[in-house]
Motif scaffolding. Structure first.
Motif, PDB file in Angstrom:
ATOM      1  N   ARG A   4      53.198  19.613  54.635  1.00 35.60           N
ATOM      2  CA  ARG A   4      51.857  20.053  54.990  1.00 35.60           C
ATOM      3  C   ARG A   4      51.312  19.148  56.078  1.00 35.60           C
ATOM      4  O   ARG A   4      51.402  17.930  56.005  1.00 35.60           O
ATOM      5  CB  ARG A   4      50.925  20.025  53.775  1.00 35.60           C
ATOM      6  CG  ARG A   4      51.408  20.840  52.584  1.00 35.60           C
ATOM      7  CD  ARG A   4      51.703  22.293  52.921  1.00 35.60           C
ATOM      8  NE  ARG A   4      50.573  23.005  53.484  1.00 35.60           N
ATOM      9  CZ  ARG A   4      49.758  23.795  52.792  1.00 35.60           C
ATOM     10  NH1 ARG A   4      49.942  23.954  51.504  1.00 35.60           N
ATOM     11  NH2 ARG A   4      48.781  24.448  53.387  1.00 35.60           N
ATOM     12  N   SER A   5      50.745  19.739  57.130  1.00 32.86           N
ATOM     13  CA  SER A   5      50.223  18.987  58.254  1.00 32.86           C
ATOM     14  C   SER A   5      48.760  18.662  58.029  1.00 32.86           C
ATOM     15  O   SER A   5      48.213  18.848  56.949  1.00 32.86           O
ATOM     16  CB  SER A   5      50.386  19.803  59.544  1.00 32.86           C
ATOM     17  OG  SER A   5      49.493  20.900  59.530  1.00 32.86           O
ATOM     18  N   ASN A   6      48.126  18.201  59.084  1.00 33.22           N
ATOM     19  CA  ASN A   6      46.725  17.826  58.983  1.00 33.22           C
ATOM     20  C   ASN A   6      45.817  18.878  59.613  1.00 33.22           C
ATOM     21  O   ASN A   6      44.787  18.542  60.198  1.00 33.22           O
ATOM     22  CB  ASN A   6      46.496  16.461  59.658  1.00 33.22           C
ATOM     23  CG  ASN A   6      47.200  15.334  58.941  1.00 33.22           C
ATOM     24  OD1 ASN A   6      47.202  15.297  57.721  1.00 33.22           O
ATOM     25  ND2 ASN A   6      47.791  14.433  59.689  1.00 33.22           N
ATOM     26  N   MET A   7      46.168  20.145  59.533  1.00 33.84           N
ATOM     27  CA  MET A   7      45.299  21.205  60.023  1.00 33.84           C
ATOM     28  C   MET A   7      43.971  21.098  59.284  1.00 33.84           C
ATOM     29  O   MET A   7      43.926  20.967  58.072  1.00 33.84           O
ATOM     30  CB  MET A   7      45.923  22.572  59.778  1.00 33.84           C
ATOM     31  CG  MET A   7      47.155  22.856  60.638  1.00 33.84           C
ATOM     32  SD  MET A   7      46.814  22.832  62.404  1.00 33.84           S
ATOM     33  CE  MET A   7      45.676  24.222  62.546  1.00 33.84           C
ATOM     34  N   SER A   8      42.895  21.123  60.041  1.00 36.75           N
ATOM     35  CA  SER A   8      41.584  20.872  59.454  1.00 36.75           C
ATOM     36  C   SER A   8      41.114  22.021  58.574  1.00 36.75           C
ATOM     37  O   SER A   8      41.511  23.174  58.748  1.00 36.75           O
ATOM     38  CB  SER A   8      40.562  20.621  60.567  1.00 36.75           C
ATOM     39  OG  SER A   8      40.458  21.764  61.408  1.00 36.75           O
ATOM     40  N   VAL A   9      40.261  21.678  57.634  1.00 34.41           N
ATOM     41  CA  VAL A   9      39.644  22.679  56.764  1.00 34.41           C
ATOM     42  C   VAL A   9      38.861  23.655  57.641  1.00 34.41           C
ATOM     43  O   VAL A   9      38.141  23.253  58.551  1.00 34.41           O
ATOM     44  CB  VAL A   9      38.713  21.998  55.750  1.00 34.41           C
ATOM     45  CG1 VAL A   9      37.919  23.047  54.981  1.00 34.41           C
ATOM     46  CG2 VAL A   9      39.520  21.129  54.797  1.00 34.41           C
ATOM     47  N   GLY A  10      39.031  24.938  57.364  1.00 35.66           N
ATOM     48  CA  GLY A  10      38.319  25.950  58.130  1.00 35.66           C
ATOM     49  C   GLY A  10      39.052  26.431  59.365  1.00 35.66           C
ATOM     50  O   GLY A  10      38.518  27.264  60.111  1.00 35.66           O
ATOM     51  N   SER A  11      40.258  25.913  59.608  1.00 38.24           N
ATOM     52  CA  SER A  11      41.042  26.390  60.750  1.00 38.24           C
ATOM     53  C   SER A  11      41.251  27.893  60.637  1.00 38.24           C
ATOM     54  O   SER A  11      41.483  28.427  59.551  1.00 38.24           O
ATOM     55  CB  SER A  11      42.398  25.681  60.787  1.00 38.24           C
ATOM     56  OG  SER A  11      42.256  24.303  61.057  1.00 38.24           O
ATOM     57  N   ARG A  12      41.195  28.574  61.752  1.00 39.72           N
ATOM     58  CA  ARG A  12      41.324  30.030  61.762  1.00 39.72           C
ATOM     59  C   ARG A  12      42.802  30.421  61.704  1.00 39.72           C
ATOM     60  O   ARG A  12      43.573  30.057  62.581  1.00 39.72           O
ATOM     61  CB  ARG A  12      40.676  30.612  63.008  1.00 39.72           C
ATOM     62  CG  ARG A  12      39.186  30.331  63.139  1.00 39.72           C
ATOM     63  CD  ARG A  12      38.712  30.645  64.543  1.00 39.72           C
ATOM     64  NE  ARG A  12      39.434  29.845  65.514  1.00 39.72           N
ATOM     65  CZ  ARG A  12      39.416  30.079  66.829  1.00 39.72           C
ATOM     66  NH1 ARG A  12      38.726  31.101  67.316  1.00 39.72           N
ATOM     67  NH2 ARG A  12      40.102  29.305  67.657  1.00 39.72           N
ATOM     68  N   ALA A  13      43.164  31.162  60.661  1.00 39.40           N
ATOM     69  CA  ALA A  13      44.561  31.544  60.453  1.00 39.40           C
ATOM     70  C   ALA A  13      44.743  33.047  60.600  1.00 39.40           C
ATOM     71  O   ALA A  13      43.955  33.839  60.082  1.00 39.40           O
ATOM     72  CB  ALA A  13      45.036  31.097  59.072  1.00 39.40           C
ATOM     73  N   VAL A  14      45.790  33.424  61.311  1.00 38.36           N
ATOM     74  CA  VAL A  14      46.171  34.830  61.463  1.00 38.36           C
ATOM     75  C   VAL A  14      47.571  34.992  60.894  1.00 38.36           C
ATOM     76  O   VAL A  14      48.442  34.148  61.125  1.00 38.36           O
ATOM     77  CB  VAL A  14      46.123  35.261  62.937  1.00 38.36           C
ATOM     78  CG1 VAL A  14      46.874  36.569  63.142  1.00 38.36           C
ATOM     79  CG2 VAL A  14      44.691  35.424  63.396  1.00 38.36           C
ATOM     80  N   GLY A  15      47.790  36.049  60.140  1.00 41.21           N
ATOM     81  CA  GLY A  15      49.107  36.308  59.586  1.00 41.21           C
ATOM     82  C   GLY A  15      49.936  37.171  60.509  1.00 41.21           C
ATOM     83  O   GLY A  15      49.404  37.946  61.312  1.00 41.21           O
ATOM     84  N   TYR A  16      51.251  37.028  60.401  1.00 43.01           N
ATOM     85  CA  TYR A  16      52.172  37.944  61.080  1.00 43.01           C
ATOM     86  C   TYR A  16      53.114  38.497  60.031  1.00 43.01           C
ATOM     87  O   TYR A  16      53.728  37.742  59.268  1.00 43.01           O
ATOM     88  CB  TYR A  16      52.975  37.260  62.183  1.00 43.01           C
ATOM     89  CG  TYR A  16      54.047  38.169  62.750  1.00 43.01           C
ATOM     90  CD1 TYR A  16      53.705  39.265  63.532  1.00 43.01           C
ATOM     91  CD2 TYR A  16      55.391  37.964  62.444  1.00 43.01           C
ATOM     92  CE1 TYR A  16      54.676  40.132  64.011  1.00 43.01           C
ATOM     93  CE2 TYR A  16      56.372  38.815  62.925  1.00 43.01           C
ATOM     94  CZ  TYR A  16      56.012  39.896  63.711  1.00 43.01           C
ATOM     95  OH  TYR A  16      56.984  40.766  64.183  1.00 43.01           O
ATOM     96  N   GLN A  17      53.236  39.832  59.987  1.00 36.95           N
ATOM     97  CA  GLN A  17      54.091  40.499  59.018  1.00 36.95           C
ATOM     98  C   GLN A  17      55.040  41.460  59.730  1.00 36.95           C
ATOM     99  O   GLN A  17      54.704  42.011  60.777  1.00 36.95           O
ATOM    100  CB  GLN A  17      53.249  41.277  58.003  1.00 36.95           C
ATOM    101  CG  GLN A  17      52.236  40.416  57.253  1.00 36.95           C
ATOM    102  CD  GLN A  17      51.339  41.221  56.356  1.00 36.95           C
ATOM    103  OE1 GLN A  17      51.764  42.207  55.761  1.00 36.95           O
ATOM    104  NE2 GLN A  17      50.071  40.824  56.258  1.00 36.95           N
ATOM    105  N   ARG A  18      56.212  41.627  59.135  1.00 35.22           N
ATOM    106  CA  ARG A  18      57.187  42.580  59.680  1.00 35.22           C
ATOM    107  C   ARG A  18      57.994  43.178  58.548  1.00 35.22           C
ATOM    108  O   ARG A  18      58.390  42.467  57.623  1.00 35.22           O
ATOM    109  CB  ARG A  18      58.144  41.877  60.661  1.00 35.22           C
ATOM    110  CG  ARG A  18      59.218  42.810  61.244  1.00 35.22           C
ATOM    111  CD  ARG A  18      60.281  42.030  61.984  1.00 35.22           C
ATOM    112  NE  ARG A  18      61.006  41.109  61.101  1.00 35.22           N
ATOM    113  CZ  ARG A  18      61.974  41.481  60.279  1.00 35.22           C
ATOM    114  NH1 ARG A  18      62.342  42.755  60.188  1.00 35.22           N
ATOM    115  NH2 ARG A  18      62.584  40.584  59.511  1.00 35.22           N
ATOM    116  N   VAL A  19      58.224  44.489  58.621  1.00 41.64           N
ATOM    117  CA  VAL A  19      59.156  45.161  57.713  1.00 41.64           C
ATOM    118  C   VAL A  19      60.088  46.019  58.559  1.00 41.64           C
ATOM    119  O   VAL A  19      59.689  46.568  59.585  1.00 41.64           O
ATOM    120  CB  VAL A  19      58.433  46.035  56.659  1.00 41.64           C
ATOM    121  CG1 VAL A  19      57.748  45.176  55.621  1.00 41.64           C
ATOM    122  CG2 VAL A  19      57.446  46.976  57.316  1.00 41.64           C
ATOM    123  N   SER A  20      61.333  46.106  58.123  1.00 43.87           N
ATOM    124  CA  SER A  20      62.339  46.818  58.912  1.00 43.87           C
ATOM    125  C   SER A  20      62.219  48.318  58.817  1.00 43.87           C
ATOM    126  O   SER A  20      62.549  49.038  59.760  1.00 43.87           O
ATOM    127  CB  SER A  20      63.747  46.391  58.458  1.00 43.87           C
ATOM    128  OG  SER A  20      63.931  45.008  58.660  1.00 43.87           O
TER     129      SER A  20
END
Length: 221
Positions: A4-20
């Motif tokens: 686990r890194s030191n990404m700050s609380v509240g950092s904006r996260a976007v997911g990436y998903q893929r299905v075949s």
């Protein structure tokens, strides 16, 4: 394994998903990925925004040629989020394309986190480790799919996965059965070595070269 890194609380996260396959989007494939991404973001106290999804896209398609991933890269360049979260490393694909994707996002200042590995920034692990993890993940997925599908494919499983020649990937060996074509199966000794390498990288903070040197000194394969 966890890093686990030191990404700050509240950092904006976007997911990436893929299905075949498109049908997976209507079943559990995307739901599983979404749940894993959300849970990992919440665990890091990040602000989850949304996920971009490549539906019906094979892992063999380079990330740069996928509609959703291309949109992800464009948004990263505009700094619309701080990090990307994926469920597992094989969502990025297989082969060198995985590192190209991770490196491209890192170049835009966006780390790639993987919930299954409990890793916040793949780029920090370095190319050799990322490609090793990607190859192992793809092999596990292939083995699981081969062992769990029913019907006609279950019958085909009796012959194993055909091996078309060449040296098998590390962690696997060529098995031959009477009346059947040769196929790949997990080599338990090499699989343990892969696990130890990952532990040395993530748990002990070793470089890939240092981990390899240590195992070589111990006479490990």
């Amino acid at each position: 394994m966890e890093a686990r890194s030191n990404m700050s609380v509240g950092s904006r996260a976007v997911g990436y998903q893929r299905v075949s396959r498109t049908q997976q989007g209507d079943r559990f494939g995307l739901v599983r990925q979404e749940n894993a991404i959300r849970a990992f973001a919440e665990d890091g106290s990040w602000h989850y925004l949304r996920s971009l999804v490549d539906l019906g896209v094979s892992r063999l398609v380079q990330p740069s040629r996928r509609p959703a991933f291309s949109a992800l890269m464009a948004a990263a360049g505009r700094r619309e989020f701080d990090m990307v979260v994926i469920e597992s490393i094989d969502r990025l694909g297989s082969g060198r394309g995985v590192w190209d994707a991770v490196e491209g996002l890192a170049g835009a200042g966006v780390p790639t986190a993987v919930s299954a590995l409990r890793v916040d920034d793949l780029y920090r692990l370095g190319r050799p480790a990322v490609e090793l993890l990607a190859a192992h993940a793809v092999a596990e997925v292939d083995d699981l799919r081969r062992r769990t599908q029913g019907g006609i494919q279950a019958k085909a499983q009796a012959t194993g996965a055909p091996h078309i020649g060449g040296r098998p990937p590390f962690g696997y060996r060529v098995a031959r059965e009477k009346h059947y074509a040769s196929h790949l199966e997990i080599d338990l000794s090499e699989a343990r070595t892969i696990t130890e390498v990952v532990d040395l990288l993530l748990r002990d903070g070793m470089s890939f070269a240092a981990a390899a040197a240590r195992l070589n000194a111990e006479g490990r394969p």
